[in-house]
Design an enzyme around this catalytic site. Structure first.
Site, PDB file in Angstrom:
ATOM      1  CB  CYS A 190      -0.929  -0.013   1.214  1.00 41.28           C
ATOM      2  SG  CYS A 190      -0.126  -0.455   2.761  1.00 41.28           S
ATOM      3  CG  HIS A 236       0.149   3.796   5.577  1.00 46.15           C
ATOM      4  ND1 HIS A 236       0.615   3.210   6.727  1.00 46.15           N
ATOM      5  CD2 HIS A 236      -0.186   2.765   4.752  1.00 46.15           C
ATOM      6  CE1 HIS A 236       0.569   1.898   6.599  1.00 46.15           C
ATOM      7  NE2 HIS A 236       0.083   1.596   5.420  1.00 46.15           N
TER       8      HIS A 236
HETATM    9  P1  NAD Z   1      -5.427 -10.605   6.728  1.00 45.94           P
HETATM   10  O1  NAD Z   1      -4.829 -11.262   7.899  1.00 45.94           O
HETATM   11  O2  NAD Z   1      -6.488  -9.579   6.910  1.00 45.94           O
HETATM   12  O3  NAD Z   1      -6.027 -11.715   5.747  1.00 45.94           O
HETATM   13  C1  NAD Z   1      -5.299 -12.865   5.398  1.00 45.94           C
HETATM   14  C2  NAD Z   1      -6.256 -14.010   5.089  1.00 45.94           C
HETATM   15  O4  NAD Z   1      -5.499 -15.166   4.788  1.00 45.94           O
HETATM   16  C3  NAD Z   1      -7.169 -14.370   6.255  1.00 45.94           C
HETATM   17  O5  NAD Z   1      -8.453 -14.628   5.759  1.00 45.94           O
HETATM   18  C4  NAD Z   1      -6.542 -15.634   6.811  1.00 45.94           C
HETATM   19  O6  NAD Z   1      -7.530 -16.478   7.380  1.00 45.94           O
HETATM   20  C5  NAD Z   1      -5.974 -16.265   5.569  1.00 45.94           C
HETATM   21  N1  NAD Z   1      -4.839 -17.161   5.875  1.00 45.94           N
HETATM   22  C6  NAD Z   1      -4.020 -17.136   6.924  1.00 45.94           C
HETATM   23  N2  NAD Z   1      -3.110 -18.137   6.834  1.00 45.94           N
HETATM   24  C7  NAD Z   1      -3.402 -18.795   5.698  1.00 45.94           C
HETATM   25  C8  NAD Z   1      -2.845 -19.930   5.063  1.00 45.94           C
HETATM   26  N3  NAD Z   1      -1.795 -20.583   5.583  1.00 45.94           N
HETATM   27  N4  NAD Z   1      -3.391 -20.349   3.897  1.00 45.94           N
HETATM   28  C9  NAD Z   1      -4.448 -19.706   3.361  1.00 45.94           C
HETATM   29  N5  NAD Z   1      -5.016 -18.614   3.931  1.00 45.94           N
HETATM   30  C10 NAD Z   1      -4.484 -18.177   5.077  1.00 45.94           C
HETATM   31  O7  NAD Z   1      -4.211 -10.009   5.898  1.00 45.94           O
HETATM   32  P2  NAD Z   1      -4.239  -8.773   4.889  1.00 45.94           P
HETATM   33  O8  NAD Z   1      -4.081  -7.517   5.662  1.00 45.94           O
HETATM   34  O9  NAD Z   1      -5.365  -8.909   3.947  1.00 45.94           O
HETATM   35  O10 NAD Z   1      -2.850  -8.982   4.142  1.00 45.94           O
HETATM   36  C11 NAD Z   1      -2.725  -9.899   3.072  1.00 45.94           C
HETATM   37  C12 NAD Z   1      -1.546  -9.479   2.221  1.00 45.94           C
HETATM   38  O11 NAD Z   1      -1.794  -8.160   1.709  1.00 45.94           O
HETATM   39  C13 NAD Z   1      -0.203  -9.381   2.962  1.00 45.94           C
HETATM   40  O12 NAD Z   1       0.826  -9.689   2.059  1.00 45.94           O
HETATM   41  C14 NAD Z   1      -0.132  -7.907   3.326  1.00 45.94           C
HETATM   42  O13 NAD Z   1       1.192  -7.471   3.534  1.00 45.94           O
HETATM   43  C15 NAD Z   1      -0.736  -7.291   2.078  1.00 45.94           C
HETATM   44  N6  NAD Z   1      -1.289  -5.949   2.276  1.00 45.94           N
HETATM   45  C16 NAD Z   1      -1.989  -5.624   3.401  1.00 45.94           C
HETATM   46  C17 NAD Z   1      -2.465  -4.339   3.557  1.00 45.94           C
HETATM   47  C18 NAD Z   1      -3.197  -3.924   4.800  1.00 45.94           C
HETATM   48  O14 NAD Z   1      -3.101  -2.780   5.178  1.00 45.94           O
HETATM   49  N7  NAD Z   1      -3.936  -4.786   5.450  1.00 45.94           N
HETATM   50  C19 NAD Z   1      -2.261  -3.395   2.564  1.00 45.94           C
HETATM   51  C20 NAD Z   1      -1.600  -3.765   1.382  1.00 45.94           C
HETATM   52  C21 NAD Z   1      -1.105  -5.052   1.252  1.00 45.94           C
END
Ligand code: NAD
Length: 337
Positions: free
Chosen positions: A140, A220
């Protein structure tokens, strides 16, 4: 119509699923969950076929009364492409399985660039991903930097960027992260990883960043100092940013002087989850002194990378060669300004 699955239906995954569903050339044929929580229940209520990451947990979903359509292994068999939205580091582990299946995959910014091999931003390096098998949509923060620095670089060239990144301590639903009452240099070493991350999509940009964590969950905030290659007036920068997709100029003197007020504005837009996919730039902050441009912007971390995930699908599946056309198509379907 191409078939897309989302592995990891969390903060990013559920938004990607809805954004893909809004497109007329893509459809979601499955999403995955690890636990039978409210998000799993709501995914099924929305009409998504739900697959489970750990087959041994089938009974937990059954006992919770949440209908499942099978396991992630079965889900992946049916897809043209997977968008992996699992927590950082898990995606890189999943890559081997996608390779075995010959399945194209998109990863998120929590994965290391080196683990995936190619990073993506629709405005910076779309064509490098065209027809490729695996790509990582940058984080992000990096997406926010790219959205404004790319058009400025196109307009007048950039000699050097210095940026101070003020980062949210956690997402709004995260009850166990912080800081609660502190400002934390994060990392305390300089520069932070954000500069090198930007160079994975804007290859030649000269940038150094420092980063802090603060007790907020909304957005942010970035503070940029940009040495320009060629002399321009502030008005030209304003015009360029006004004409740039997924960037919006906001005015503090119209009551949008903080991230809280900007998120209130996002609520007024009436979008699902109050998302703000665009990068807001404070118009009053734009200033050029001795050839150096200063400006401030914010990033809605939960949603700004979502449209780029849709664009990345079209690049990998060779559905649209022209980045401008996919950006326009994605924007229109998602109601992006
Ligand atoms: P999150 O924890 O909200 O969601 C992750 C999902 O994956 C959950 O539904 C969880 O149950 C599932 N999960 C966990 N372990 C798993 C496994 N072993 N196999 C399959 N599914 C599994 O995370 P998020 O914030 O959505 O982040 C996901 C990705 O996006 C990360 O790489 C993060 O760095 C990136 N990201 C996050 C944001 C943010 O601000 N939240 C912003 C940009 C990018």
């Amino acid at each position: 119509m191409k078939s897309v699955v989302v592995n990891g239906y969390g903060t990013i995954g559920k938004r990607v699923a809805d954004a893909v569903s809004a497109q007329d050339d893509l459809k979601i044929i499955g999403v995955s969950k690890t636990k039978p929580d409210f998000e799993a229940r709501m995914a099924v209520e929305k009409g998504y076929d739900l697959y489970i990451s750990f087959p041994e947990r089938e009974k937990l979903f059954h006992d919770a009364g949440i209908e499942i359509s099978g396991t992630v292994d079965e889900m992946l068999e049916k897809a043209d492409i997977v968008v992996d939205c699992t927590p950082g580091g898990v995606g890189a582990k999943n890559l081997a399985q996608y390779k075995d299946l010959g399945l194209k995959a998109i990863f998120q910014g929590g994965e290391k660039h080196e683990d995936i091999g190619l990073s993506f931003n629709a405005f910076a390096n779309y064509s490098d991903s065209f027809g490729q098998d695996y790509v990582r949509v940058v984080s992000c923060n990096t997406t926010g930097l790219t959205r404004t620095l790319k058009p400025i670089n196109d307009l007048c060239g950039i000699k050097k960027v210095r940026a101070v990144m003020v980062r949210r301590g956690g997402d709004p639903h995260q009850i166990n992260v912080g800081p609660l009452n502190s400002i934390v240099p994060n990392p305390p070493t300089v520069p932070s990883h954000h500069g090198p991350d930007l160079q994975t999509v804007m290859y030649d940009i000269n940038i150094n960043t420092v980063a802090l964590l603060v007790p907020t969950t909304l957005m942010h905030q970035h503070n940029l100092m940009v040495e320009l290659e060629n002399q321009v007036e502030v008005e030209e920068i304003i015009k360029k940013l006004e004409d740039t997709s997924r960037v919006m100029l906001v005015k503090a003197n119209e009551g949008l002087g903080s991230t809280a007020e900007i998120m209130e504005y996002a609520k007024e837009l009436g979008r699902s989850r109050n998302d703000l996919f665009e990068i807001p730039v404070w118009q009053e902050s734009l200033n050029i002194t001795e050839g150096e441009l200063y400006y401030m912007q914010a990033v809605h971390q939960e949603s700004n990378v979502v449209p780029e995930n849709v664009d990345a699908i079209r690049a990998l599946l060779e559905m649209e060669e022209d980045p401008e056309k996919t950006v326009q198509k994605t924007n229109k379907a998602m109601g992006i300004l």
